[in-house]
Design an enzyme around this catalytic site. Structure first.
Site, short mmCIF file in Angstrom:
data_model
loop_
_atom_site.label_atom_id
_atom_site.label_comp_id
_atom_site.label_asym_id
_atom_site.label_seq_id
_atom_site.Cartn_x
_atom_site.Cartn_y
_atom_site.Cartn_z
N ASN A 228 59.03 49.71 8.49
CA ASN A 228 59.39 48.55 9.01
C ASN A 228 59.56 47.59 7.76
OD1 ASN A 228 59.63 45.93 9.93
ND2 ASN A 228 57.89 46.40 11.58
N CYS B 265 60.20 39.46 11.40
CA CYS B 265 61.17 40.60 11.70
C CYS B 265 62.42 40.19 12.24
CB CYS B 265 60.66 41.58 12.56
SG CYS B 265 59.17 42.35 11.71
N HIS C 272 66.15 46.11 15.05
CA HIS C 272 65.05 45.70 13.90
C HIS C 272 64.37 47.20 14.13
CE1 HIS C 272 61.63 44.88 11.78
NE2 HIS C 272 60.97 45.01 12.87
N1 ACO Z 1 46.65 57.51 11.33
C1 ACO Z 1 45.92 58.42 12.17
N2 ACO Z 1 45.37 57.88 13.30
C2 ACO Z 1 45.51 56.34 13.55
C3 ACO Z 1 46.34 55.49 12.82
C4 ACO Z 1 46.72 56.28 11.61
N3 ACO Z 1 47.74 55.66 10.64
N4 ACO Z 1 46.25 54.52 13.15
C5 ACO Z 1 45.63 54.37 14.27
N5 ACO Z 1 45.14 55.64 14.65
C6 ACO Z 1 44.46 56.03 15.61
C7 ACO Z 1 43.68 55.06 16.15
O1 ACO Z 1 42.32 54.62 15.79
C8 ACO Z 1 43.30 55.25 17.70
O2 ACO Z 1 42.30 56.24 17.81
P1 ACO Z 1 41.25 56.50 18.75
O3 ACO Z 1 42.07 57.05 20.03
O4 ACO Z 1 40.39 57.21 18.54
O5 ACO Z 1 40.72 55.00 18.88
C9 ACO Z 1 44.57 56.31 18.01
O6 ACO Z 1 45.18 56.76 16.56
C10 ACO Z 1 45.59 55.64 18.93
O7 ACO Z 1 45.78 54.27 18.28
P2 ACO Z 1 46.66 53.51 18.96
O8 ACO Z 1 46.99 52.11 18.47
O9 ACO Z 1 46.78 53.40 20.47
O10 ACO Z 1 48.28 54.14 18.87
P3 ACO Z 1 49.63 53.83 19.21
O11 ACO Z 1 50.32 55.05 19.61
O12 ACO Z 1 49.67 52.65 20.26
O13 ACO Z 1 50.50 53.48 17.93
C11 ACO Z 1 51.30 51.79 16.41
C12 ACO Z 1 50.06 52.37 17.10
C13 ACO Z 1 52.29 52.62 15.76
C14 ACO Z 1 50.79 50.76 15.59
C15 ACO Z 1 52.04 51.09 17.64
O14 ACO Z 1 51.15 50.31 18.53
C16 ACO Z 1 53.33 50.38 17.20
O15 ACO Z 1 54.22 50.69 16.76
N6 ACO Z 1 53.33 49.25 17.63
C17 ACO Z 1 54.29 48.11 17.14
C18 ACO Z 1 53.91 47.61 15.94
C19 ACO Z 1 55.02 46.95 15.10
O16 ACO Z 1 56.01 47.77 14.93
N7 ACO Z 1 54.77 45.76 14.70
C20 ACO Z 1 55.69 45.26 13.42
C21 ACO Z 1 55.77 44.14 13.51
S1 ACO Z 1 56.41 43.74 14.93
C22 ACO Z 1 57.96 44.40 14.96
O17 ACO Z 1 58.37 44.51 13.91
C23 ACO Z 1 58.64 44.82 16.55
#
Ligand code: ACO
Length: 326
Positions: A283, A114, A253
């Site tokens: 993204n 990214c 980004h």
């Molecule tokens: N739909 C519904 N529920 C979901 C989904 C989905 N698509 N994905 C995960 N869940 C559930 C999980 O299973 C979890 O359930 P549980 O509590 O029963 O176990 C719950 O939602 C919460 O999951 P978390 O992973 O804690 O959710 P969070 O609020 O952290 O969001 C996310 C997850 C969006 C992936 C976040 O961590 C994020 O954006 N991280 C950065 C990742 C990123 O952007 N990477 C890209 C590359 S690096 C960069 O570009 C910066």
């Protein structure tokens, strides 16, 4: 010799097909509300079956070269930032070179996920500043829809396809004022495509393990991204010798609206100054920052003389930032 380097032309291309959150919810167990509130994403673009990363890259490049008032014969070097190359070998940049009808100029890929576009800009800048080349084409292009695991709801909802390009060249004044690049390979496991390389060559077993798809520890990446991007942004502003208030537009980004909000809060920059398109495209990895830059300029959010801040973070882990006077 050291010359000032700036952006002479910009262009982008997005595949036609729009995939909504409701469309994604037909494939994995998710819903529009979860995706919007956790990420800020509403739609993303998906490349057509006959469109590869190089095809998106070429369309963006043609637009950028035309915007610069140049022809492909004026380009001295092609850099393609991508984590979704057409194939492991040769580089996507070589495929772009021939599809563009460019002469046998240097062409190579930049691998920084990214952060790839910002890395590409900094690499290209060196060649122009030193007088080695006059015009460098830097492209960020991705077809992420082919490397995300459409059985993994925690990742497949986040990504989209697209491409953006810039032509860098010498400028009389302003241009790129400061840059920051960094990487932390100790955290490589947080975000990776483990299969298909020499560590885990493609085999029946690697395919069955779905090792050729992107794997991510979202929560950890989130924390590193906030810290890495805000630190890089503040350092780039300091190196440019200006105060954060002078920044007219932040082009981050576009991974997740919550990451962006936390980054600018930490950097002391108000959200009104941030250009956002994550809701439209998700993204797009190396394409995200450059497409956002193109749209910000097109919409008049960055005008001549303005200070703009580019900042990105991605797999590696890698990060990069640049302050540019337009
Ligand atoms: N739909 C519904 N529920 C979901 C989904 C989905 N698509 N994905 C995960 N869940 C559930 C999980 O299973 C979890 O359930 P549980 O509590 O029963 O176990 C719950 O939602 C919460 O999951 P978390 O992973 O804690 O959710 P969070 O609020 O952290 O969001 C996310 C997850 C969006 C992936 C976040 O961590 C994020 O954006 N991280 C950065 C990742 C990123 O952007 N990477 C890209 C590359 S690096 C960069 O570009 C910066």
């Amino acid at each position: 010799m050291s010359r000032a380097v700036g952006f002479k032309g910009l262009g982008f291309y997005l595949p036609e097909r729009i995939m909504t959150n409701d469309d994604v919810a037909k494939i994995v167990d998710t819903n529009d509300e979860w995706i919007r509130t956790r990420t800020g994403i509403s739609t993303r673009r998906i490349a057509a079956a006959n469109e590869n990363t190089s095809d998106l890259a070429v369309k963006a490049a043609q637009a950028a070269i035309a915007d610069a008032g140049l022809t492909v014969n004026d380009i001295d070097l092609i850099l393609v930032a991508t984590m979704t190359p057409d194939m492991p070998c040769p580089s996507t940049a070589c495929l772009v070179q021939t599809k563009l009808g460019a002469p046998t100029i240097a062409a190579t890929d930049v691998s920084a996920a990214c952060s790839g576009f910002v890395y590409g800009v900094v690499v290209g800048q060196q060649f122009i500043a030193s007088g080695t080349y006059n015009h460098v084409l830097v492209i960020g292009a991705e077809v992420l829809s082919r490397v995300v695991d459409w059985q993994d709801r925690s990742t497949c909802v986040l990504f989209g396809d697209g491409a953006g390009a810039v032509v860098l060249g010498p400028v009389e004044s302003g241009g790129i004022l400061s840059t920051v690049l960094g990487a932390n390979g100790a955290q490589a496991d947080l975000l990776k495509v483990p299969g298909g390389g020499t560590a885990q060559p493609t085999s029946l077993a690697s395919i069955e393990a779905r090792a050729h798809y992107l794997k991510m520890n979202g929560g950890e990446v989130f924390k590193h991204a906030v810290r890495g991007m805000s630190d890089a942004a503040l350092l780039a502003i300091k190196k440019a010798g200006i105060s954060p208030e002078k920044i007219a537009c932040v082009v981050p980004h576009q991974a997740n609206i919550r990451i962006i909000q936390s980054v600018v809060e930490r950097a002391g920059i108000p959200m009104e100054k941030v250009y956002l398109n994550v809701h439209r495209y998700g993204n797009m990895s190396a394409a995200s920052t450059v497409v956002a830059l193109c749209e910000a300029v097109k919409e008049g959010r960055i005008k001549k003389g303005d200070y703009a801040l580019l900042v990105a973070f991605g797999a590696g882990l890698t990060w990069g930032a640049a302050v540019v006077q337009w």
